[in-house]
Write a protein that holds these residues in place. Structure first.
Motif, PDB file in Angstrom:
ATOM      1  N   GLY A 120       0.833  -1.193   0.000  1.00 20.54           N
ATOM      2  CA  GLY A 120       0.000   0.000   0.000  1.00 20.54           C
ATOM      3  C   GLY A 120       0.866   1.240   0.000  1.00 20.54           C
ATOM      4  N   GLY A 121       0.479   2.229  -0.781  1.00 17.78           N
ATOM      5  CA  GLY A 121       1.315   3.417  -0.889  1.00 17.78           C
ATOM      6  C   GLY A 121       2.571   3.088  -1.674  1.00 17.78           C
ATOM      7  N   SER A 122       3.628   3.821  -1.418  1.00 20.79           N
ATOM      8  CA  SER A 122       4.892   3.592  -2.115  1.00 20.79           C
ATOM      9  C   SER A 122       6.039   4.018  -1.219  1.00 20.79           C
ATOM     10  CB  SER A 122       4.935   4.379  -3.433  1.00 20.79           C
ATOM     11  OG  SER A 122       4.810   5.770  -3.175  1.00 20.79           O
ATOM     12  N   SER A 123       7.219   3.528  -1.540  1.00 22.65           N
ATOM     13  CA  SER A 123       8.398   3.894  -0.761  1.00 22.65           C
ATOM     14  C   SER A 123       8.838   5.309  -1.118  1.00 22.65           C
ATOM     15  CB  SER A 123       9.533   2.903  -1.031  1.00 22.65           C
ATOM     16  OG  SER A 123       9.813   2.840  -2.415  1.00 22.65           O
ATOM     17  N   GLY A 124       9.426   5.989  -0.157  1.00 18.68           N
ATOM     18  CA  GLY A 124       9.846   7.366  -0.373  1.00 18.68           C
ATOM     19  C   GLY A 124      11.257   7.470  -0.936  1.00 18.68           C
ATOM     20  N   TYR A 125      11.594   8.633  -1.432  1.00 18.75           N
ATOM     21  CA  TYR A 125      12.935   8.885  -1.957  1.00 18.75           C
ATOM     22  C   TYR A 125      13.256  10.366  -1.802  1.00 18.75           C
ATOM     23  CZ  TYR A 125      10.584  10.762  -6.106  1.00 18.75           C
ATOM     24  OH  TYR A 125       9.799  11.497  -6.949  1.00 18.75           O
ATOM     25  N   VAL A 126      14.536  10.678  -1.859  1.00 15.79           N
ATOM     26  CA  VAL A 126      14.994  12.061  -1.758  1.00 15.79           C
ATOM     27  C   VAL A 126      15.072  12.649  -3.168  1.00 15.79           C
ATOM     28  CG1 VAL A 126      16.888  13.569  -1.078  1.00 15.79           C
ATOM     29  CG2 VAL A 126      16.275  11.610   0.353  1.00 15.79           C
ATOM     30  N   ALA A 127      14.360  13.741  -3.390  1.00 17.14           N
ATOM     31  CA  ALA A 127      14.343  14.391  -4.707  1.00 17.14           C
ATOM     32  C   ALA A 127      15.171  15.677  -4.655  1.00 17.14           C
ATOM     33  CB  ALA A 127      12.914  14.707  -5.122  1.00 17.14           C
ATOM     34  N   ILE A 128      16.110  15.806  -5.575  1.00 21.10           N
ATOM     35  CA  ILE A 128      16.946  17.005  -5.676  1.00 21.10           C
ATOM     36  C   ILE A 128      16.452  17.822  -6.870  1.00 21.10           C
ATOM     37  CG2 ILE A 128      19.283  17.887  -6.002  1.00 21.10           C
ATOM     38  CD1 ILE A 128      20.342  15.295  -4.831  1.00 21.10           C
ATOM     39  N   HIS A 129      15.911  19.003  -6.591  1.00 18.44           N
ATOM     40  CA  HIS A 129      15.376  19.872  -7.641  1.00 18.44           C
ATOM     41  C   HIS A 129      16.412  20.954  -7.963  1.00 18.44           C
ATOM     42  CE1 HIS A 129      11.367  18.073  -7.148  1.00 18.44           C
ATOM     43  NE2 HIS A 129      11.616  18.101  -5.848  1.00 18.44           N
ATOM     44  N   LEU A 130      17.042  20.816  -9.110  1.00 19.65           N
ATOM     45  CA  LEU A 130      18.088  21.760  -9.510  1.00 19.65           C
ATOM     46  C   LEU A 130      17.475  23.044 -10.061  1.00 19.65           C
ATOM     47  CD1 LEU A 130      20.463  19.233 -11.307  1.00 19.65           C
ATOM     48  CD2 LEU A 130      20.703  20.153  -8.993  1.00 19.65           C
ATOM     49  N   LEU A 174      -3.499   0.372  -4.336  1.00 18.11           N
ATOM     50  CA  LEU A 174      -4.379   1.277  -3.595  1.00 18.11           C
ATOM     51  C   LEU A 174      -5.453   0.458  -2.898  1.00 18.11           C
ATOM     52  CD1 LEU A 174      -4.851   3.956  -6.402  1.00 18.11           C
ATOM     53  CD2 LEU A 174      -3.292   4.097  -4.462  1.00 18.11           C
ATOM     54  N   SER A 175      -5.544   0.595  -1.579  1.00 14.62           N
ATOM     55  CA  SER A 175      -6.555  -0.130  -0.812  1.00 14.62           C
ATOM     56  C   SER A 175      -7.242   0.838   0.139  1.00 14.62           C
ATOM     57  CB  SER A 175      -5.912  -1.277  -0.014  1.00 14.62           C
ATOM     58  OG  SER A 175      -5.267  -2.190  -0.877  1.00 14.62           O
ATOM     59  N   ARG A 176      -8.535   0.594   0.369  1.00 19.59           N
ATOM     60  CA  ARG A 176      -9.313   1.448   1.270  1.00 19.59           C
ATOM     61  C   ARG A 176     -10.247   0.583   2.106  1.00 19.59           C
ATOM     62  NH1 ARG A 176      -9.600   6.839  -0.527  1.00 19.59           N
ATOM     63  NH2 ARG A 176     -11.724   7.111   0.217  1.00 19.59           N
ATOM     64  N   ARG A 177     -10.570   1.075   3.297  1.00 14.60           N
ATOM     65  CA  ARG A 177     -11.593   0.455   4.132  1.00 14.60           C
ATOM     66  C   ARG A 177     -12.416   1.564   4.757  1.00 14.60           C
ATOM     67  NH1 ARG A 177      -8.968  -2.919   8.130  1.00 14.60           N
ATOM     68  NH2 ARG A 177      -9.025  -1.189   9.601  1.00 14.60           N
ATOM     69  N   ASN A 178     -13.708   1.451   4.612  1.00 25.78           N
ATOM     70  CA  ASN A 178     -14.619   2.496   5.097  1.00 25.78           C
ATOM     71  C   ASN A 178     -14.269   3.859   4.516  1.00 25.78           C
ATOM     72  OD1 ASN A 178     -15.909   0.563   6.707  1.00 25.78           O
ATOM     73  ND2 ASN A 178     -14.505   0.932   8.415  1.00 25.78           N
ATOM     74  N   GLY A 179     -13.812   3.847   3.262  1.00 20.21           N
ATOM     75  CA  GLY A 179     -13.507   5.093   2.575  1.00 20.21           C
ATOM     76  C   GLY A 179     -12.186   5.723   2.956  1.00 20.21           C
TER      77      GLY A 179
END
Length: 359
Positions: free
Chosen positions: A192-202, A281-286
């Motif tokens: 569920g969801g996704s793993s995070g990462y560090v984003a470098i915005h030049l 994507l999973s949901r319970r009771n909205g």
């Protein structure tokens, strides 16, 4: 047989005392036996072996190149692993399979660690090409054994009024580490969801101002940080792998990297923590839902393990907002508890029948 029956009828007290002693010995043994869903002897079986397979995929390469670049180096390094019984390999165009056989004993959980260390060393030193995709898996003898080692022992879900990735972050940072730290936990998987990462915005304007390109910045970052093995520290009671790791541990350390003399990354870029697109994507009771699977180490007492995990989940639940729920959806120990209750009922019935016969 008739003499024994006559003796039993004439001396019921002696028979009851003997039965009581046998029952007490049996109960003591029962209490101290490690309880498993699918028992496997810790001493192993002389006719069984523990097999680990190393799979390598390098598309577009011939069998000869795969053999020379991947299969042979793996064989040469893994043959040094202690207690190795047999090593077999098969190489085809684009693929390599190396199967290692070890004794099926209490040390098998360490064999997997040793194999991973060997493969890690081959990859980090560049002996195995970076283009090759390496996988390590255990080959199970049958379906029961596969369930014992590859199926989650306990599964629970986290549900709350958050965005999916917010709930994933709560799980990654506050819930999963506490479960992982419990004795007997071999692995945790989160869905569920996704793993995070560090984003470098030049900043394009800054890049033009300092005549820099994204490629040059990547090279500067990569050359300043190292993660590699330096060998082993051996003593009478330990054998530890020594690692050198100076990678940044925080955003600030990353921002303080010098791209060129007098110019840090902080001056030409912004850094944020972001999440990859969600593939499930999973949901319970909205509301968003995250599923966590907990895997048990072999030979751990199933009931004690379940109790520890449940207590930790209940403690975490008490610390979370009321609107956030942790619900256990699977627990293999429930099957075992039902069997123990059924055994107790059968034992009581048998003892009652024997008592009625004697009296």
């Amino acid at each position: 047989m008739i003499r024994f029956l006559r003796f039993s009828l004439k001396h019921p007290v002696s028979i009851l005392i003997a039965m009581a002693i046998i029952v007490l010995i049996g109960l003591n043994s029962f209490i101290h036996i490690p309880i498993e869903i699918r028992p496997i002897s810790e001493s192993g079986n002389k006719d069984r072996t523990y097999k680990i397979q190393i799979n390598a995929l390098w598309p577009g390469q011939t069998a000869e190149i795969i053999q020379k670049s991947i299969t042979s180096p793996i064989e040469e390094h893994c043959v040094r692993i202690r207690d190795l019984i047999d090593i077999r390999s098969s190489t085809t165009d684009s693929e390599s399979f190396v199967t290692l056989s070890f004794p099926d004993d209490e040390n098998k959980k360490y064999y997997h660690i040793h194999v991973r260390e060997k493969i890690w060393h081959l990859q980090k030193t560049g002996i195995i090409p970076d283009e090759a995709d390496i996988g390590i898996q255990v080959l199970y003898e049958n379906e029961e054994e596969r369930k014992q080692f590859s199926e989650a022992f306990i599964e629970f879900q986290i549900n709350g009024p958050y965005e999916l990735n917010q709930l994933r972050q709560i799980t990654d940072q506050n819930i999963a580490p506490r479960i992982q730290s419990l004795e007997g936990v071999s692995d945790i998987k989160i869905f569920g969801g996704s793993s995070g990462y560090v984003a470098i915005h030049l900043n394009p304007d800054k890049l033009n101002q300092y005549a820099l390109s994204a490629k040059e910045i990547c090279e500067q970052i990569n050359t300043q940080f190292t993660y590699m093995g330096l060998g082993r520290i051996k003593s009478d009671n330990s054998n530890r792998l020594l690692l050198f790791d100076n990678r940044p541990q925080s955003f600030q350390q990353l921002l303080d990297i010098y791209i060129k003399p007098g110019l840090t990354l902080n001056e030409i870029a912004d850094i944020t923590f972001e999440y990859q697109p969600s593939y499930s994507l999973s949901r319970r009771n909205g509301m968003a839902l995250i599923t966590v699977q907990v895997f048990k180490k072999p030979y751990e007492n199933a009931l004690e393990f379940s109790k520890k995990v449940r207590e930790t989940i209940n403690q975490i639940q008490s610390e979370l907002p009321i609107s956030t729920e942790l619900v256990i959806t699977k627990d293999q120990s429930e099957e075992l508890r039902n069997e123990i209750v059924a055994f107790g009922i059968r034992f009581f019935i048998i003892m009652s029948v024997i008592f009625l016969i004697l009296y």
